[in-house]
Write a protein that holds these residues in place. Structure first.
Motif, short mmCIF file in Angstrom:
data_model
loop_
_atom_site.label_atom_id
_atom_site.label_comp_id
_atom_site.label_asym_id
_atom_site.label_seq_id
_atom_site.Cartn_x
_atom_site.Cartn_y
_atom_site.Cartn_z
N PRO A 345 0.88 -1.70 -0.06
CA PRO A 345 0.12 -0.14 0.09
C PRO A 345 0.78 1.53 -0.03
CG PRO A 345 -0.01 -1.34 1.61
CD PRO A 345 0.88 -2.11 1.12
N PRO A 346 0.36 2.52 -0.96
CA PRO A 346 1.02 3.34 -0.50
C PRO A 346 1.90 4.42 0.79
CG PRO A 346 -0.29 3.95 -1.24
CD PRO A 346 -0.77 2.77 -0.99
N ALA A 347 2.84 4.57 1.59
CA ALA A 347 3.84 5.05 1.69
C ALA A 347 5.49 5.22 1.64
CB ALA A 347 4.41 3.34 2.69
N ASN A 348 5.07 6.62 2.96
CA ASN A 348 6.38 6.91 2.45
C ASN A 348 7.79 5.94 3.03
OD1 ASN A 348 5.21 9.63 1.55
ND2 ASN A 348 4.50 9.86 4.02
N LEU A 349 8.77 6.43 2.04
CA LEU A 349 9.99 5.60 2.69
C LEU A 349 10.95 6.27 2.88
CD1 LEU A 349 9.56 2.99 0.22
CD2 LEU A 349 8.49 2.84 2.09
N SER A 362 13.41 4.19 -2.41
CA SER A 362 11.76 3.49 -2.84
C SER A 362 12.17 2.10 -3.44
CB SER A 362 11.30 4.89 -3.71
OG SER A 362 12.49 5.26 -4.47
N LYS A 363 13.50 2.16 -4.71
CA LYS A 363 13.28 1.01 -4.97
C LYS A 363 13.23 -0.05 -4.04
CE LYS A 363 15.90 3.39 -8.02
NZ LYS A 363 17.35 3.93 -9.14
N GLY A 384 12.44 2.88 7.38
CA GLY A 384 11.30 3.18 7.42
C GLY A 384 10.48 3.15 6.72
N ILE A 385 9.59 2.62 6.79
CA ILE A 385 7.95 2.55 5.69
C ILE A 385 7.30 3.01 6.89
CG2 ILE A 385 6.62 1.66 4.58
CD1 ILE A 385 9.05 -1.21 4.41
N VAL A 386 6.29 4.24 6.73
CA VAL A 386 5.21 4.71 7.55
C VAL A 386 3.79 4.98 6.15
CG1 VAL A 386 4.06 6.89 8.32
CG2 VAL A 386 6.35 6.85 8.28
N PHE A 387 2.73 4.54 6.09
CA PHE A 387 2.46 4.38 5.05
C PHE A 387 1.17 5.42 5.67
CE2 PHE A 387 3.30 -0.19 6.87
CZ PHE A 387 3.32 -1.11 5.78
N GLU A 388 0.79 5.55 4.16
CA GLU A 388 -0.53 6.40 4.16
C GLU A 388 -2.06 6.31 5.59
OE1 GLU A 388 -1.21 7.36 0.64
OE2 GLU A 388 0.80 7.84 -0.21
N ILE A 474 18.73 -3.99 -0.23
CA ILE A 474 17.71 -4.51 0.65
C ILE A 474 16.60 -4.70 -0.83
CG2 ILE A 474 15.23 -4.17 1.43
CD1 ILE A 474 16.10 -2.49 3.35
N ARG A 475 16.42 -6.29 -1.70
CA ARG A 475 16.31 -6.36 -2.73
C ARG A 475 14.59 -6.45 -3.06
NH1 ARG A 475 17.34 -12.16 -5.92
NH2 ARG A 475 16.16 -12.33 -7.74
N SER A 476 13.90 -6.58 -1.99
CA SER A 476 12.76 -6.11 -1.87
C SER A 476 11.85 -5.97 -0.71
CB SER A 476 11.74 -7.19 -2.81
OG SER A 476 12.58 -8.60 -2.43
#
Length: 487
Positions: A345-349, A362-363, A384-388, A474-476
């Motif tokens: 889902p959409p998030a800020n990285l 982002s990749k 870090g990942i912050v979800f919208e 970090i591949r995925s």
């Protein structure tokens, strides 16, 4: 005497003058002929550049160099309307009838007689078996038997008709053939790359086979995917393809790739098929089809490969259709159950690690074949990942390192999820985190998370728990969401 001498000198002067005039005329004639020849050559090149192969015996070979120049041809293929029309060919229906309605996806296969092995029936079987009943309603399979051996074609049609009769009756399977008379010259072609003549003939005919198949499929569906005749499909591949197409809405693309091998799993808009068919015909003798596809993609302004993982299609053939040579190529990104594509889902990285060049954060969160790459991380570094929006997560999978750089993994790390977000839009972060587990051999995976975490998740982070000398790839990062209510 003086008069005679004068007359003699005058005559000799005139003779020299006429000699010079004759020489000038000869030179002028030679120059004129040279200019004329050059003009004719350029006119010939212009004619070959400006017109497209259309149908019976009107196939004009464009004399290109080994390396096609996209800038030279970009206006031709983007702007000329005559490339959007179909090629005038008469197709023979060997099995099935014209489709009664337009589908979502057409799957195209072109097959010829092999000296060793035959995988066509297995490929067709895999397509149908790996599709649900609802998915079958949205696909059409077109098989082109492209061999000039009529006995082989008749035998294959009988086998296909016996094994897949209900799919033919349901209008999901069509078998076609193009008579040899429609093919351009296949002997005495240019030996680019020092290929032997039989190899040049094989790959050139293959380009024409594919062009005729694309031309036939142009109006059957919204999208088109090309497979080879020795391929195994992942389960519910259509659902995965639809999910990817939906995720790309609003962005420009020419080709989406669902396998990294040859001409397998390459997806197109159906409206691009006529231009691609013309393109393959124009350059059919220049190079193999998978090389031509790279040029075509560039001509239509898609510079980078857009390839998705896991791969949806796997090469299963052991013997090549060319002389029965061995072909053991396998796609190591293929997964039999790859219909389970993450939602992400959409998030800020963001990260506090030292990022190498343009391998930004982002990749790692993209389903495209790219990754994050940071210099040697220290204890306390994080990704870090912050979800919208707060979400419920059912599954998380993180893979670090690559085949080429197997040491660039996260040697000591943990994965955490958080809640109670604070801060401005740019500096948002969670106040509390719950640790889900440690990385093992550079990877992390957890399932049934909706039953293990009793809050809606706002954040997720990868935490480095011990410094390392090696860099980190970090591949995925894959996240599956869930609508299951928390008990």
């Amino acid at each position: 005497q003086v008069t005679l001498l004068y007359a003699f000198l005058h005559m000799r002067h005139n003779l020299k003058y006429f000699d010079k005039m004759r020489c000038l005329r000869k030179r002028s004639a030679v120059s004129f002929l040279g200019v004329l020849v050059i003009c004719l050559l350029f006119m010939n090149l212009y004619i070959e550049d400006g017109y497209v192969l259309e149908g019976d015996k009107q196939l004009i070979r464009e004399t290109a160099t080994h390396q096609l120049n996209p800038e030279r041809y970009v206006h031709t293929f983007k702007d000329l309307s005559n490339f959007s029309g179909s090629i005038n060919i008469s197709y023979r229906y060997l099995a099935g009838t014209p489709l009664p309605r337009k589908r979502y996806l057409t799957i195209g296969l072109s097959s010829v007689k092999r000296k060793k092995g035959n995988y066509l029936l297995e490929t067709i079987k895999s397509i149908f078996e790996q599709s649900s009943y609802e998915e079958l309603k949205e696909i059409a399979v077109v098989v082109q038997l492209a061999d000039f051996d009529s006995a082989w074609c008749e035998g294959m049609v009988q086998d296909i008709s016996q094994k897949f009769a209900h799919h033919i009756i349901a209008g999901r399977l069509i078998v076609i053939h193009v008579p040899e008379e429609y093919y351009p010259v296949l002997d005495g072609l240019k030996r680019n790359y020092n290929d032997p003549e039989d190899r040049v003939k094989f790959r050139s005919k293959q380009n024409v086979d594919y062009a005729f198949l694309l031309n036939f499929c142009a109006n059957l569906s919204d999208y088109y995917v090309m497979l080879e005749d020795d391929v195994r499909c992942s389960k519910n591949f259509l659902t995965a393809v639809k999910k990817v197409i939906t995720s790309r809405e609003g962005s420009y693309w020419v080709t989406l790739e669902f396998s990294k091998l040859g001409y397998i799993g390459k997806l197109y808009h159906s409206h691009d098929l006529p231009r691609l068919a013309h393109f393959l015909l124009m350059f059919y003798q220049e190079m193999p089809c998978d090389w031509l596809l790279i040029h075509f993609r560039g001509l239509l302004a898609q510079k980078e490969v857009i390839r998705f993982k896991p791969s949806l299609f796997q090469h299963m053939g052991y013997y090549s259709s060319y002389k029965g040579a061995e072909n053991k190529l396998k796609d190591d990104d293929f997964e039999e159950e790859s219909f389970d594509i993450p939602d992400n889902p959409p998030a800020n990285l963001h990260t506090n690690m030292n990022v190498f060049e343009n391998y930004e954060a982002s990749k790692a969160y993209s389903s495209i074949d790219e990754y994050f790459w940071g210099k040697a991380p220290s204890t306390g570094d994080f990704y870090g990942i912050v979800f919208e929006k707060p979400i419920k997560i059912s599954k998380i999978k993180v893979v670090t390192g690559t085949e080429d750089r197997q040491n660039d993994i996260l040697q000591h790390g943990a994965l955490e999820v958080g809640e109670k977000i604070i801060g401005s839009k740019k500096g948002r972060q969670c106040t509390t985190y719950l640790r889900l587990g440690e990385f093992k051999n550079g990877n992390f995976e957890i399932t049934d998370l909706e039953h293990k975490v009793l809050f809606d998740i706002n954040c997720m982070r990868i935490l480095v728990t011990k410094s390392q000398k090696e860099w980190l790839i970090i591949r995925s990062i894959s996240v599956w969401t869930s609508q299951t209510p928390v008990p």
